[in-house]
Enzyme design. Structure first.
Site, PDB file in Angstrom:
ATOM      1  CE  LYS A 186       9.826  47.434  40.002  1.00  0.00           C
ATOM      2  NZ  LYS A 186      10.072  47.134  38.597  1.00  0.00           N
TER       3      LYS A 186
ATOM      4  CG  ASP B 267       9.410  49.317  35.384  1.00  0.00           C
ATOM      5  OD1 ASP B 267      10.520  49.879  35.241  1.00  0.00           O
ATOM      6  OD2 ASP B 267       9.130  48.592  36.366  1.00  0.00           O
TER       7      ASP B 267
END
Ligand code: NAP
Length: 284
Positions: free
Chosen positions: A67, A103
């Site tokens: 990420k 997210d």
């Protein structure tokens, strides 16, 4: 028009529920596309991303350990990716990499859903356990929900402080990092506890916190979704607290990503939840 090819890149990635979820939605929308799991080592990431872009992929989701690296190589970034300095989605647009982080909004939507029977958590305190990427998203999600006081507790105290420094410019809430032992003093005035550690994953012991110190109107959210009911959530349920498991965040971040990848906003439905619960049971 978006390409109908996408996937999730991680190492390891075989445990990911994302292919199951996105292929469910592709089928539901009668789209003749495919979403695949792509095991990619850290050292191979940039080469693989260029190859997927050239092969006509619309983009990819990123999971551990990619990420932060995905954020770093992007040409354009959305505000949530900038705030978290991490991307869980890269879109390939005009040969450029566009970083998104769904997210944060995914967790906001999951918390709103889970807390809808309760009063808003605004003006109140949340504790986030953990200091990795999921904890970053959790701090920002709490801030979006207007929580006024957010406290980060992490097993390695110095990482909690690093996280506080990294995100403090992006949040309006009072943000503190405290040693794990501060739980005893902080818990009685806390209305929302989020476990953003990996403790509890695959049946490992949940974080060592005494839930009996929380007030009876508190809610406990565990970002771990395998198992669906972690030791922490089982403890919270037995105490009669509101519980929110990690599947909600997974589905909502996925719905936002699906729209960006494939151009249609899917529904987070009971049928999808049951489909994913079955996949978890089957060990898919
Ligand atoms: P990460 O960057 O590896 O961070 C792991 C964190 O867990 C660290 O803060 C670590 O503390 C802590 N930790 C590990 N074992 C612990 C233990 N036994 N006791 C207390 N703390 C412990 O991982 P991440 O990406 O943030 O992910 C964390 C969890 O969130 C994972 O289980 C992941 O599956 C879940 N997640 C769920 C979703 C969803 O959609 N539901 C999305 C993202 C992530 P130290 O710093 O002391 O090592």
């Amino acid at each position: 028009m978006n390409s109908l090819l996408a996937g999730v890149v991680g190492w390891p990635v075989s445990h990911s529920l994302s292919p199951c979820m996105h292929n469910f939605w592709l089928h539901e929308h009668e789209m003749n596309g495919s979403y695949v799991a792509l095991p990619v080592r850290r050292s191979d990431l940039s080469g693989v991303l260029a190859g997927l872009r050239d092969a006509g992929f619309s983009g990819v989701n990123l999971t551990l350990p990619h990420k932060e690296a995905a954020f770093a190589i992007a040409h354009r970034v959305d505000p949530a990716a900038r705030a978290t300095q991490a991307a869980n989605l890269l879109l390939f647009r005009d040969r450029r990499f566009e970083a998104h982080n769904t997210d944060v909004e995914g967790l906001v939507l999951s918390l709103k859903e889970g807390l809808r029977e309760k009063k808003a958590v605004g003006n109140r305190r949340a504790i986030v356990l953990g200091a990795g990427g999921a904890a970053r998203a959790a701090v920002l999600a709490c801030d979006h929900l207007n929580v006024q006081d957010i406290c980060i507790l992490n097993r390695t105290g110095s990482r909690a402080d690093t996280l506080r420094l990294a995100v403090s410019g992006s949040v309006r809430a009072a943000l503190n990092a405290a040693p794990w032992e501060a739980w005893e003093a902080l818990a009685p005035e806390t209305q929302l506890l989020i476990n953003a550690t990996s403790a509890g994953l695959n049946g490992t012991p949940s974080p060592d916190v005494r839930l009996e110190l929380l007030s009876s109107d508190a809610a406990v959210c565990d970002l771990v979704y395998n198992p669906l009911e972690t030791g922490l959530l089982a403890q919270a349920r037995k105490r009669g607290l509101t519980t929110i498991n990690g599947l909600g965040m997974l589905m909502h971040q996925g719905a936002l990503a699906f729209e960006l990848l494939f151009g249609a906003r899917p529904t987070v439905s009971t049928a999808l939840r049951e489909h994913l619960e079955q996949a978890l049971q089957d060990g898919t």
